[in-house]
Structure formats: structure tokens, C-alpha cells
Scaffold this motif. Sequence first.
Motif, mmCIF file in Angstrom:
data_model
loop_
_atom_site.group_PDB
_atom_site.id
_atom_site.type_symbol
_atom_site.label_atom_id
_atom_site.label_comp_id
_atom_site.label_asym_id
_atom_site.label_seq_id
_atom_site.Cartn_x
_atom_site.Cartn_y
_atom_site.Cartn_z
ATOM 1 N N GLU A 34 0.990 -0.915 0.081
ATOM 2 C CA GLU A 34 -0.214 -0.176 -0.113
ATOM 3 C C GLU A 34 0.453 0.965 -0.222
ATOM 4 O OE1 GLU A 34 -3.605 0.490 0.012
ATOM 5 O OE2 GLU A 34 -2.791 -1.070 -1.504
ATOM 6 N N LEU A 35 1.518 1.036 1.240
ATOM 7 C CA LEU A 35 2.852 2.257 0.752
ATOM 8 C C LEU A 35 3.799 2.839 -0.552
ATOM 9 C CD1 LEU A 35 4.388 1.362 3.442
ATOM 10 C CD2 LEU A 35 2.879 3.757 4.221
ATOM 11 N N GLU A 36 3.821 1.294 -1.346
ATOM 12 C CA GLU A 36 4.189 1.867 -2.862
ATOM 13 C C GLU A 36 3.571 1.974 -3.534
ATOM 14 O OE1 GLU A 36 7.799 -1.559 -3.139
ATOM 15 O OE2 GLU A 36 5.543 -2.693 -2.781
ATOM 16 N N ARG A 37 2.339 1.717 -3.257
ATOM 17 C CA ARG A 37 0.911 2.701 -4.226
ATOM 18 C C ARG A 37 0.530 3.879 -4.232
ATOM 19 N NH1 ARG A 37 -4.386 2.534 -4.193
ATOM 20 N NH2 ARG A 37 -4.741 2.452 -1.975
ATOM 21 N N HIS A 38 1.364 4.199 -3.097
ATOM 22 C CA HIS A 38 1.239 5.644 -2.723
ATOM 23 C C HIS A 38 2.370 6.241 -3.181
ATOM 24 C CE1 HIS A 38 -3.130 5.994 -0.817
ATOM 25 N NE2 HIS A 38 -2.167 4.902 -0.028
ATOM 26 N N GLY A 39 3.230 5.903 -3.530
ATOM 27 C CA GLY A 39 3.822 6.191 -4.106
ATOM 28 C C GLY A 39 5.448 6.479 -3.010
ATOM 29 N N ALA A 40 5.786 6.123 -2.125
ATOM 30 C CA ALA A 40 6.917 5.310 -0.966
ATOM 31 C C ALA A 40 8.359 4.052 -2.165
ATOM 32 C CB ALA A 40 6.613 4.376 -0.189
ATOM 33 N N ASP A 41 9.178 4.778 -1.925
ATOM 34 C CA ASP A 41 10.005 3.776 -2.459
ATOM 35 C C ASP A 41 10.664 3.030 -1.203
ATOM 36 O OD1 ASP A 41 11.997 2.214 -3.714
ATOM 37 O OD2 ASP A 41 13.333 4.613 -4.177
ATOM 38 N N LEU A 42 10.327 1.430 -1.399
ATOM 39 C CA LEU A 42 10.997 0.709 -0.162
ATOM 40 C C LEU A 42 11.793 -0.121 -0.566
ATOM 41 C CD1 LEU A 42 7.264 -0.378 0.901
ATOM 42 C CD2 LEU A 42 8.732 1.402 1.936
ATOM 43 N N ASN A 43 12.376 -0.038 -1.689
ATOM 44 C CA ASN A 43 14.150 -0.373 -2.119
ATOM 45 C C ASN A 43 14.870 -0.180 -1.080
ATOM 46 O OD1 ASN A 43 15.688 -2.403 -3.154
ATOM 47 N ND2 ASN A 43 16.028 -1.467 -5.109
ATOM 48 N N ASP A 44 14.981 -0.805 -0.185
ATOM 49 C CA ASP A 44 15.794 -1.009 1.410
ATOM 50 C C ASP A 44 15.688 -2.086 2.439
ATOM 51 O OD1 ASP A 44 16.505 0.311 4.196
ATOM 52 O OD2 ASP A 44 16.891 1.710 2.412
ATOM 53 N N PRO A 45 16.605 -2.342 2.920
ATOM 54 C CA PRO A 45 16.789 -3.032 3.733
ATOM 55 C C PRO A 45 15.124 -3.204 5.055
ATOM 56 C CG PRO A 45 18.841 -3.226 3.692
ATOM 57 C CD PRO A 45 18.792 -2.000 2.563
ATOM 58 N N LEU A 46 15.141 -1.855 5.153
ATOM 59 C CA LEU A 46 13.966 -1.384 6.659
ATOM 60 C C LEU A 46 13.174 -1.146 5.611
ATOM 61 C CD1 LEU A 46 16.036 1.665 7.392
ATOM 62 C CD2 LEU A 46 16.223 -0.456 8.837
ATOM 63 N N TRP A 47 12.766 -1.986 4.205
ATOM 64 C CA TRP A 47 11.225 -2.179 3.934
ATOM 65 C C TRP A 47 10.242 -0.894 4.346
ATOM 66 C CZ3 TRP A 47 8.465 -6.586 2.045
ATOM 67 C CH2 TRP A 47 9.131 -7.447 1.559
ATOM 68 N N SER A 48 9.034 -1.090 4.708
ATOM 69 C CA SER A 48 8.386 -0.176 5.276
ATOM 70 C C SER A 48 8.873 0.594 6.185
ATOM 71 C CB SER A 48 7.122 -0.903 6.162
ATOM 72 O OG SER A 48 7.026 -2.019 6.553
ATOM 73 N N ALA A 49 9.846 0.158 7.140
ATOM 74 C CA ALA A 49 10.570 1.086 8.280
ATOM 75 C C ALA A 49 10.946 2.612 7.898
ATOM 76 C CB ALA A 49 11.308 -0.001 9.363
ATOM 77 N N LYS A 50 11.681 2.559 6.309
ATOM 78 C CA LYS A 50 12.145 3.178 6.066
ATOM 79 C C LYS A 50 11.103 4.852 5.857
ATOM 80 C CE LYS A 50 13.986 4.895 1.671
ATOM 81 N NZ LYS A 50 13.861 4.816 0.059
ATOM 82 N N CYS A 51 10.100 4.249 5.559
ATOM 83 C CA CYS A 51 8.853 5.095 5.822
ATOM 84 C C CYS A 51 8.881 6.317 7.275
ATOM 85 C CB CYS A 51 7.546 4.991 5.178
ATOM 86 S SG CYS A 51 7.264 3.736 3.753
ATOM 87 N N LEU A 52 9.337 5.620 7.896
ATOM 88 C CA LEU A 52 8.916 6.185 9.517
ATOM 89 C C LEU A 52 9.957 7.428 9.470
ATOM 90 C CD1 LEU A 52 9.458 2.722 11.610
ATOM 91 C CD2 LEU A 52 7.368 4.935 11.469
ATOM 92 N N LEU A 53 11.499 7.236 8.521
ATOM 93 C CA LEU A 53 12.459 8.156 8.399
ATOM 94 C C LEU A 53 11.984 9.229 6.936
ATOM 95 C CD1 LEU A 53 15.234 5.997 8.125
ATOM 96 C CD2 LEU A 53 15.019 8.256 9.787
ATOM 97 N N THR A 54 11.087 8.619 5.490
ATOM 98 C CA THR A 54 10.482 9.308 4.790
ATOM 99 C C THR A 54 9.703 10.548 4.640
ATOM 100 O OG1 THR A 54 11.168 7.617 3.588
ATOM 101 C CG2 THR A 54 12.480 8.577 3.797
ATOM 102 N N SER A 55 8.683 9.486 4.888
ATOM 103 C CA SER A 55 7.262 9.445 4.473
ATOM 104 C C SER A 55 6.516 8.848 5.610
ATOM 105 C CB SER A 55 6.669 9.719 3.029
ATOM 106 O OG SER A 55 7.259 8.391 2.914
ATOM 107 N N PRO A 56 6.039 9.348 7.090
ATOM 108 C CA PRO A 56 5.760 8.961 7.985
ATOM 109 C C PRO A 56 4.011 9.641 7.753
ATOM 110 C CG PRO A 56 6.563 10.690 8.670
ATOM 111 C CD PRO A 56 7.434 10.505 7.836
ATOM 112 N N HIS A 57 3.572 10.423 6.914
ATOM 113 C CA HIS A 57 1.767 11.027 6.450
ATOM 114 C C HIS A 57 1.746 9.784 5.277
ATOM 115 C CE1 HIS A 57 5.088 12.234 3.188
ATOM 116 N NE2 HIS A 57 4.427 11.769 2.290
ATOM 117 N N LEU A 58 2.914 8.921 5.154
ATOM 118 C CA LEU A 58 1.651 8.076 4.169
ATOM 119 C C LEU A 58 1.369 6.754 4.840
ATOM 120 C CD1 LEU A 58 4.566 7.848 0.987
ATOM 121 C CD2 LEU A 58 1.941 8.774 1.292
#
Length: 349
Positions: A34-58
Motif C-alpha cells: 500500500e505504501l508503494e501504491r501511494h508512491g513510497a520507494d521501499l527498495n531498502d533492507p528497512l522496507w516499510s520501516a524506511k517510511c518512518l524516516l522519509t514519509s510518515p504521512h504516507l
Amino acid sequence: MVTGNTKAETFYSMKELLKETGGYAIIDGGLATELERHGADLNDPLWSAKCLLTSPHLIHTVHLDYLEAGADIISSASYQATIQGFEAKGFSLEKSESLLRKSVEIACEARNTYYDKCKASSSVDDKILKKRPILVAASVGSYGAYLADGSEYSGIYGDLITLETLKDFHRRRVQVLAESGADILAFETIPNKLEAQAFAELLDEGEVKIPGWFSFNSKDGVNVVSGDSIKECIAIAETCEKVVAVGINCTPPRFIEGLVFEIAKVTSKPILVYPNSGERYDPERKEWVENTGVGNEDFVSYVEKWMDAGVSLLGGCCRTTPTTIRAIHKRLVTRRSLFSSSSSSSHHH
């Protein structure tokens, strides 16, 4: 800061919650896709946790989407978030712990936003806006999820990993999440008996003040992924008072019913299932193999069977969406009304 008083005040036990919800409660669906569908890039060992840094609003948006689709329980974006993983990225211990807390705070804020929307109106489009007990679950992934090498799908950690290693690995993270305002800890995709034992012992150590659920995954519909017996894994959860529900996640829908029948033989706790869409994940290529799964209609057609087998908490895992959850909610609305008209119909196997 979010304090403890935002927690679902009605949450004394999972059984209490289920009374409030008419016997069945809905867990949210997949987060990463779902995060990817909203435009997040999760290509990272942290996966969805990466969004905590880059895009918490998503993350907030996705939690809200699930609540508006009828979910009663939302899980924080901490599955892949570990202190060790953040430290490997160069974050201090302090920053790592604050990111863990943040994952739960975002979910708590989404719940508050949702409650505000419920006050403002009753229903918009096909959004479900209904004031109800909503639990925030703090997601705890396995040691294999931290390794990000697919070993949560094999459960084979090797001889160097002992019970103590696993307890030491998870201890501080579990404490931080337990103190962050969540109602419950979701120990998910547990691949073997050893890690279940580690989690049970951590819950019993006394530092952890909130309950947990244990959810295992299977790739053959018979055992958990490591080859350990599902009954032996559930038996560990059964002896731990702090575990308030047990079940299966991240497993193809076709395997669920058989596993639930096995689980029901050995547990008195509520049973939960949140399968993935049935698509196969290729750990080598780190991608989902398209068209190996079932569509929403098929996924939801299983729901009745799962409830008949004894499931009382259900949702989706990888590749399921708010559409899946909304479809489950529709199914449940009819089921719940039957439940309330005759409580005697809650049959036991």
C-alpha cells in the motif's frame, strides 16, 4: 507525546474485545504494498520501516484507509524496524528507539484522526465511519525479517542462534514498543518454535505490561516454515498468559483452513488469521511473482470457511489491500448480526 491514555480503554482482554465486536474482529491488510501504491520507494533492507524516516504521512494515510475500510485493529510499521537494523544504517540507539516509538505513535494518531472523522459525519462514499474500539498493534517481526535475506520464510537460523541470542536481539525493541502507547504486541510471521519460546519468555520477564499475539507462517499447510510442528508452536503460546490470541499470517489462503483445525485442537485462545494474497515471494529476486495469487473475490470467499473453522480475528497480510479488508467487513456485517441475534450459535469444535 502520545501517552498511555489514548489506548483503547475497553481493552481488558481479547475476549472482551470480541464481545464488543459481535464475536469477530477485523485486522488490517498489507502495509508495504500500500505504501508503494501511494508512491513510497521501499527498495531498502528497512522496507516499510524506511517510511518512518522519509514519509510518515504516507503511513498515517494507509492506517486511515484501513480504518475506513472497517479494520478494528491496525498494525504499526515496525515489522522490519529493529534497533540493530537502524544502527547498521548509522542511527544512534536513541534515534533508533524513537523511530520504533514513532511507528506506534503514527498508528495512534491515525486512530484519533479516524475518531474525529466519525464525529464529523456518519458515512462518505463507501467509507466506514463508525466509532468502535480500535486496537493499535505494535508489529514485531522475526529475527529473519531483520536479516532481510528471506530467512523468515525458511526459519532456518543455524546453530549459532540460541534462545538467549534471540531474547537479547528482541528484548529492548519489545520493551520500547510495549511502552509506546500500543494496546497489544503483534509477534508476526514467527518461523520456528525457538523464536516463539524467546517471545514467550520475554513477555513473562515482567518488563512488558501489554499482552501479545503470536502468529506463525507456513508454506506447506502442515508445519510452520522451519518444519516445526504447528501444534508444538501453539502449545508454547498456550502456556503464556500474556498471549491473548494465536494464529497464522503471511501464508497462502488455501492452507489456512487445515492449519486452523490443527490450532483449534490445542488452544483455548481466540484464533486469528491474516493470510497473504497467495502470491509467491521470490527471496532471490526480492519480488512478488505476479498472478500466483487469488483475487479479492476468491480471498473473501474463504472467509466463511475460516470462521466456521473457529477463527475470530481476520485480515490480510502481504499484497492485500483496503479493498480486501472492506470486502471482509461486508461479509462480517451479516455474520455479526446473526451472532447478536443468537449468541448460542457460537459453536465449539
